[in-house]
Design a protein around this motif. Sequence first.
Motif, PDB file in Angstrom:
ATOM      1  N   ASN A 146       1.200  -1.340   0.122  1.00 40.53           N
ATOM      2  CA  ASN A 146      -0.018   0.457  -0.573  1.00 40.53           C
ATOM      3  C   ASN A 146       0.815   1.319   0.537  1.00 40.53           C
ATOM      4  O   ASN A 146       0.468   2.499  -1.005  1.00 40.53           O
ATOM      5  CB  ASN A 146      -0.999  -0.309   1.014  1.00 40.53           C
ATOM      6  CG  ASN A 146      -2.017  -0.809   0.535  1.00 40.53           C
ATOM      7  OD1 ASN A 146      -2.132  -0.754  -0.595  1.00 40.53           O
ATOM      8  ND2 ASN A 146      -2.848  -1.237   1.965  1.00 40.53           N
ATOM      9  N   TRP A 147       1.389   0.902   0.811  1.00 40.07           N
ATOM     10  CA  TRP A 147       2.794   2.226   1.179  1.00 40.07           C
ATOM     11  C   TRP A 147       3.293   2.727  -0.352  1.00 40.07           C
ATOM     12  O   TRP A 147       3.313   4.014  -0.662  1.00 40.07           O
ATOM     13  CB  TRP A 147       3.716   1.947   2.342  1.00 40.07           C
ATOM     14  CG  TRP A 147       3.540   2.063   3.388  1.00 40.07           C
ATOM     15  CD1 TRP A 147       2.099   2.263   4.057  1.00 40.07           C
ATOM     16  CD2 TRP A 147       4.405   1.552   4.397  1.00 40.07           C
ATOM     17  NE1 TRP A 147       2.291   1.910   5.413  1.00 40.07           N
ATOM     18  CE2 TRP A 147       3.545   1.030   5.288  1.00 40.07           C
ATOM     19  CE3 TRP A 147       5.299   0.885   4.720  1.00 40.07           C
ATOM     20  CZ2 TRP A 147       3.907   0.873   6.718  1.00 40.07           C
ATOM     21  CZ3 TRP A 147       5.630   0.170   5.840  1.00 40.07           C
ATOM     22  CH2 TRP A 147       5.645   0.529   6.685  1.00 40.07           C
ATOM     23  N   PHE A 148       3.453   1.264  -1.417  1.00 38.17           N
ATOM     24  CA  PHE A 148       4.447   1.726  -2.074  1.00 38.17           C
ATOM     25  C   PHE A 148       3.647   2.410  -3.401  1.00 38.17           C
ATOM     26  O   PHE A 148       4.149   3.636  -4.263  1.00 38.17           O
ATOM     27  CB  PHE A 148       5.007   0.674  -2.652  1.00 38.17           C
ATOM     28  CG  PHE A 148       6.293   0.466  -3.593  1.00 38.17           C
ATOM     29  CD1 PHE A 148       7.481   1.099  -3.675  1.00 38.17           C
ATOM     30  CD2 PHE A 148       5.567   0.481  -4.909  1.00 38.17           C
ATOM     31  CE1 PHE A 148       8.624   0.614  -4.389  1.00 38.17           C
ATOM     32  CE2 PHE A 148       6.507   0.748  -5.925  1.00 38.17           C
ATOM     33  CZ  PHE A 148       7.917   0.764  -5.927  1.00 38.17           C
ATOM     34  N   MET A 149       2.494   2.037  -3.256  1.00 36.04           N
ATOM     35  CA  MET A 149       1.566   2.279  -4.639  1.00 36.04           C
ATOM     36  C   MET A 149       0.931   3.695  -4.096  1.00 36.04           C
ATOM     37  O   MET A 149       0.971   4.614  -4.808  1.00 36.04           O
ATOM     38  CB  MET A 149       0.326   1.517  -4.331  1.00 36.04           C
ATOM     39  CG  MET A 149       0.425   0.464  -5.348  1.00 36.04           C
ATOM     40  SD  MET A 149       1.594  -0.171  -6.429  1.00 36.04           S
ATOM     41  CE  MET A 149       0.368   1.226  -7.584  1.00 36.04           C
ATOM     42  N   ASN A 150       0.747   4.291  -3.172  1.00 37.86           N
ATOM     43  CA  ASN A 150       0.527   5.727  -2.180  1.00 37.86           C
ATOM     44  C   ASN A 150       1.313   7.265  -3.109  1.00 37.86           C
ATOM     45  O   ASN A 150       1.415   7.180  -3.628  1.00 37.86           O
ATOM     46  CB  ASN A 150       0.589   6.176  -1.190  1.00 37.86           C
ATOM     47  CG  ASN A 150      -0.867   5.382  -0.315  1.00 37.86           C
ATOM     48  OD1 ASN A 150      -1.403   5.102  -1.121  1.00 37.86           O
ATOM     49  ND2 ASN A 150      -0.563   4.809   0.520  1.00 37.86           N
ATOM     50  N   THR A 151       2.748   6.150  -2.777  1.00 39.60           N
ATOM     51  CA  THR A 151       3.911   6.867  -2.917  1.00 39.60           C
ATOM     52  C   THR A 151       4.055   6.888  -4.346  1.00 39.60           C
ATOM     53  O   THR A 151       4.065   7.985  -4.629  1.00 39.60           O
ATOM     54  CB  THR A 151       5.163   6.427  -1.769  1.00 39.60           C
ATOM     55  OG1 THR A 151       5.005   6.126  -0.834  1.00 39.60           O
ATOM     56  CG2 THR A 151       6.264   7.443  -2.080  1.00 39.60           C
ATOM     57  N   LEU A 152       3.853   6.123  -5.056  1.00 44.00           N
ATOM     58  CA  LEU A 152       4.402   6.021  -6.213  1.00 44.00           C
ATOM     59  C   LEU A 152       3.308   7.057  -7.554  1.00 44.00           C
ATOM     60  O   LEU A 152       3.176   7.894  -8.074  1.00 44.00           O
ATOM     61  CB  LEU A 152       4.191   4.896  -7.364  1.00 44.00           C
ATOM     62  CG  LEU A 152       4.170   4.688  -8.335  1.00 44.00           C
ATOM     63  CD1 LEU A 152       6.056   4.787  -9.013  1.00 44.00           C
ATOM     64  CD2 LEU A 152       3.139   3.585  -9.102  1.00 44.00           C
ATOM     65  N   GLY A 178      -2.864   8.079  11.035  1.00 42.70           N
ATOM     66  CA  GLY A 178      -2.547   7.079  12.033  1.00 42.70           C
ATOM     67  C   GLY A 178      -2.822   5.890  11.698  1.00 42.70           C
ATOM     68  O   GLY A 178      -2.358   4.416  12.074  1.00 42.70           O
ATOM     69  N   ILE A 179      -3.508   5.497  10.384  1.00 40.94           N
ATOM     70  CA  ILE A 179      -3.750   4.651   9.749  1.00 40.94           C
ATOM     71  C   ILE A 179      -2.634   3.669   8.475  1.00 40.94           C
ATOM     72  O   ILE A 179      -2.600   4.602   8.288  1.00 40.94           O
ATOM     73  CB  ILE A 179      -5.283   4.683   9.124  1.00 40.94           C
ATOM     74  CG1 ILE A 179      -6.795   5.869   9.941  1.00 40.94           C
ATOM     75  CG2 ILE A 179      -5.488   3.586   8.082  1.00 40.94           C
ATOM     76  CD1 ILE A 179      -7.706   5.913   8.806  1.00 40.94           C
ATOM     77  N   SER A 180      -2.156   3.264   8.992  1.00 38.75           N
ATOM     78  CA  SER A 180      -1.157   2.205   8.432  1.00 38.75           C
ATOM     79  C   SER A 180      -0.851   2.855   6.911  1.00 38.75           C
ATOM     80  O   SER A 180      -0.769   2.832   6.124  1.00 38.75           O
ATOM     81  CB  SER A 180      -0.572   1.467   9.248  1.00 38.75           C
ATOM     82  OG  SER A 180       0.371   0.557   8.338  1.00 38.75           O
ATOM     83  N   SER A 181      -2.241   2.001   6.288  1.00 34.96           N
ATOM     84  CA  SER A 181      -2.484   1.917   4.897  1.00 34.96           C
ATOM     85  C   SER A 181      -2.349   3.052   3.495  1.00 34.96           C
ATOM     86  O   SER A 181      -1.926   3.270   2.779  1.00 34.96           O
ATOM     87  CB  SER A 181      -3.773   0.959   4.450  1.00 34.96           C
ATOM     88  OG  SER A 181      -4.577   2.044   4.836  1.00 34.96           O
ATOM     89  N   GLU A 182      -2.660   4.266   5.231  1.00 32.41           N
ATOM     90  CA  GLU A 182      -3.022   5.326   4.178  1.00 32.41           C
ATOM     91  C   GLU A 182      -0.909   6.323   3.949  1.00 32.41           C
ATOM     92  O   GLU A 182      -1.120   7.573   3.400  1.00 32.41           O
ATOM     93  CB  GLU A 182      -4.277   6.773   4.585  1.00 32.41           C
ATOM     94  CG  GLU A 182      -5.256   6.069   4.795  1.00 32.41           C
ATOM     95  CD  GLU A 182      -6.067   7.174   5.362  1.00 32.41           C
ATOM     96  OE1 GLU A 182      -5.129   7.851   6.040  1.00 32.41           O
ATOM     97  OE2 GLU A 182      -7.347   7.209   5.543  1.00 32.41           O
ATOM     98  N   GLN A 183      -0.391   5.537   4.694  1.00 30.45           N
ATOM     99  CA  GLN A 183       0.948   6.096   4.746  1.00 30.45           C
ATOM    100  C   GLN A 183       1.753   6.127   3.606  1.00 30.45           C
ATOM    101  O   GLN A 183       1.564   5.349   2.671  1.00 30.45           O
ATOM    102  CB  GLN A 183       1.863   5.941   5.760  1.00 30.45           C
ATOM    103  CG  GLN A 183       1.069   6.419   7.566  1.00 30.45           C
ATOM    104  CD  GLN A 183       1.985   5.660   8.483  1.00 30.45           C
ATOM    105  OE1 GLN A 183       1.771   4.313   8.791  1.00 30.45           O
ATOM    106  NE2 GLN A 183       1.630   5.841   9.854  1.00 30.45           N
ATOM    107  N   THR A 184       2.820   7.133   3.563  1.00 27.94           N
ATOM    108  CA  THR A 184       3.606   6.406   2.153  1.00 27.94           C
ATOM    109  C   THR A 184       5.034   6.089   3.425  1.00 27.94           C
ATOM    110  O   THR A 184       5.186   5.756   3.702  1.00 27.94           O
ATOM    111  CB  THR A 184       4.277   7.918   2.300  1.00 27.94           C
ATOM    112  OG1 THR A 184       5.400   8.987   3.252  1.00 27.94           O
ATOM    113  CG2 THR A 184       3.032   9.509   1.832  1.00 27.94           C
ATOM    114  N   VAL A 185       5.574   5.353   1.699  1.00 28.90           N
ATOM    115  CA  VAL A 185       6.842   4.761   1.896  1.00 28.90           C
ATOM    116  C   VAL A 185       7.540   5.824   3.784  1.00 28.90           C
ATOM    117  O   VAL A 185       8.057   4.433   4.226  1.00 28.90           O
ATOM    118  CB  VAL A 185       7.812   4.142   0.852  1.00 28.90           C
ATOM    119  CG1 VAL A 185       8.885   3.579   1.144  1.00 28.90           C
ATOM    120  CG2 VAL A 185       7.010   3.419   0.304  1.00 28.90           C
ATOM    121  N   ALA A 186       8.148   6.503   2.799  1.00 33.94           N
ATOM    122  CA  ALA A 186       8.910   6.733   4.077  1.00 33.94           C
ATOM    123  C   ALA A 186       8.213   7.385   5.767  1.00 33.94           C
ATOM    124  O   ALA A 186       9.065   6.649   6.188  1.00 33.94           O
ATOM    125  CB  ALA A 186       9.057   8.170   3.351  1.00 33.94           C
TER     126      ALA A 186
END
Lengths: 280, 476
Positions: free
Chosen positions: A69-75, A220-228
């Motif tokens: 999820n992080w990866f896709m968000n950041t991408l 604080g919802i983990s799936s919404e975050q970015t990789v960093a």
Amino acid sequence: MKKTIKSIIRHLILSVLAIVWLIPIIWLFCTSFSAYPGINISKFFPEKWTLQNYRLLLFDTDTVAQFPNWFMNTLMIAVFTCIISSMFVLMVSYAISCMRFKMRKPFMNIAILLNLFPGFLAMIAVYFILKSLNMTNTRIGLILVYSGSSGLGYLVAKGFFDTISKSLREAASIEGASQLQIFTKIVLPISKPIIVYTVISAFLVPWMDFIFARIILNSGISSEQTVAIGLYRMLDKTLINSYFARFCAGGVIVSIPISVLFMFMQKFYVEGITGGSVKG
Amino acid sequence: MNKKLIALRDGFLRPGKSFIEGDIFVKLSALFMGAGYFRRKQFIKGLLITIFQLVVIFFAYTVAVPYLSKITTLGTVQRESVFNFETMKNEENDYDHSFKILLYGIICIVILTAAVIIYFTNLVRVRNLQLLAEKGKHINNIIEDIRAYKNDKFHMTLLFFPILGILLFTIIPLLVMISVAFTNYDQNHMPPTSLFTWVGVENFKNMFTNSVTISFGYAFKKVLGWTLVWAFFATFTNYIGGILLAMFINNRKTKFQKVWRMLFVVAIAVPQFVSLLLVRNFFADTGIVNTICSNIGLTHILQNIGLVSENITYIPFLTNPGWAKFMIILINMWVGIPYLMLIATGVLMNIPMDIRESARIDGANGFQEFTRITMPYMLFVTGPFLVTQFVGNINNFNVVYLLTQDVYVTLDQALANSRAKEIDLLISWLFRLTNEYYNYKMASVIGIMVFIICAIFTLIAFNSMIRGNKEENFQV
């Protein structure tokens, strides 16, 4: 004989320096294959090697680690940031470099002034602006934060446009080309190096930043975050002992594409910084 | 009077002059902005500007007046919960939100200022139209007007959205935060539950006060001192280190130059939040470096010569003020030298060969060549970059934050009272004040201080550079 010894010493010094510079990277790489999930404080190399960390990170997500999820968000954030900021930067730098108008000098002075303020100071108010628009904790909000004022970072690209000969543009103008055509059909096609530099450096911002992302994505919802921020949180005091090896695996995964892009970009980076100042 | 001032004065006087000299339609335009355009048969333009005028007036009455009337107090009605007997529920009163009043107030001021500028330039434009018509010259129709934005006015097309972005995401936020420095917005005055208001320059006074209750003066002096020391060392260690490394690698006697360069660049290509967080754990009190140091007896030696306290069994790399400062500068060299190496490589390759050769023919040795030719040339080319680096280092947040956040604890009570730490830069102090303690008023004061310091250094540096301009020395 004396020459060979000197040469050996020279290369030995370089090797030692290179090792000093690479130790943390080697440690990152090795630990990412460690079977022990926390930090191994007694040995540099892991005692047992495994691919477990990569498997957990990519296919077995939990409440803390949501790497895919992080990866896709950041991408996604990176792609849109990249498009908007590159356009802004190229537009501003072309206007400042190649066109003459009344507000040109004032604009440059204001840009210098604005760049002297610490970035976060504005960020606090930006947060409240986004909040009143209900855009905190959204990707759009973060994209706007990264690309909104990107026009201020026009200097390197301006340095490049300054090197393009004026007669080229004048000739086109005599042939009847409009300013818009000169920009899109004549100047942009011969500006590939600076376009590549601008695009890559804008693309890298969301991958590297953890401060603005933490302020804007604060649910604080983990799936919404970015990789960093996701990886940063893995090193919380309470989590570090079960996630350190996975942090390293995540670090390796993001570092590979970033390093490749960075390597590709670095020669333009040098040209940009030195080229602009030589011409003064 | 100098030219710029005259131009500025004329710019201000022109709308008035246009109004006085203009015909009746120009004068009418002062009331109905579209009047002059309708007279010259520019109907679409006239219609658009009339709509604009109506929108601005509507906006001023419905939005701007309510917010701007409260901006002097930043609100007077505190939020309360009132029990409503009809609905049998607690309801909130119509309370004032100080931050929103400040934020929207400033946005309104910016919009109204823009509207006023458009209003006055409109007068000039209408007058110019009149002059064109009187001379019998061609007056653009709407299509020609639009086409001008691809041509003579192309810079406006290019700059419109970028400047809008800068206005929204930098200028307005900065104006708001600068205003906050003159209010009492902090953890005790957090909207929406409570109000905050203007306090004048009290926060600035507090920033330089050192008393029983306020320790900001003490903390500010310490943090500022370290910030400057840090910026100096961070800039120059990297600069000199980078040049030396570049010269070492670029030397003709070095083989595989590209490979060496690659190895160093790999280290900085990894994102800082990965590499620095890793290094932090590397040097932790119970980290691997400490294990190795105690195994080879280094910890013991350092204890004997007094660099490490006898009470602890590890080297406090990132937990003792002195050690941490030393390590931060050292680790920053690890981060920064490869960058400078890259830049220096680029510059060194550009040094005109004939200057070097003539120096060698004149009998200069390697050291002389370095101090007389290489360094001056480097300084000339990278001078502006060096200034930006110094200013950048004053605002260099990543290294200090990533290395010491959650790890470093200050023992200095006076510093802790004002939420500072020995290793803090102004910028990381600012960040902690806002992010952890919601002390926005003092954070804004620090932000303004950072701006002033950066501005002073930039001014001094650029002034001395312009005065000592040696451009012709290196131009071939």
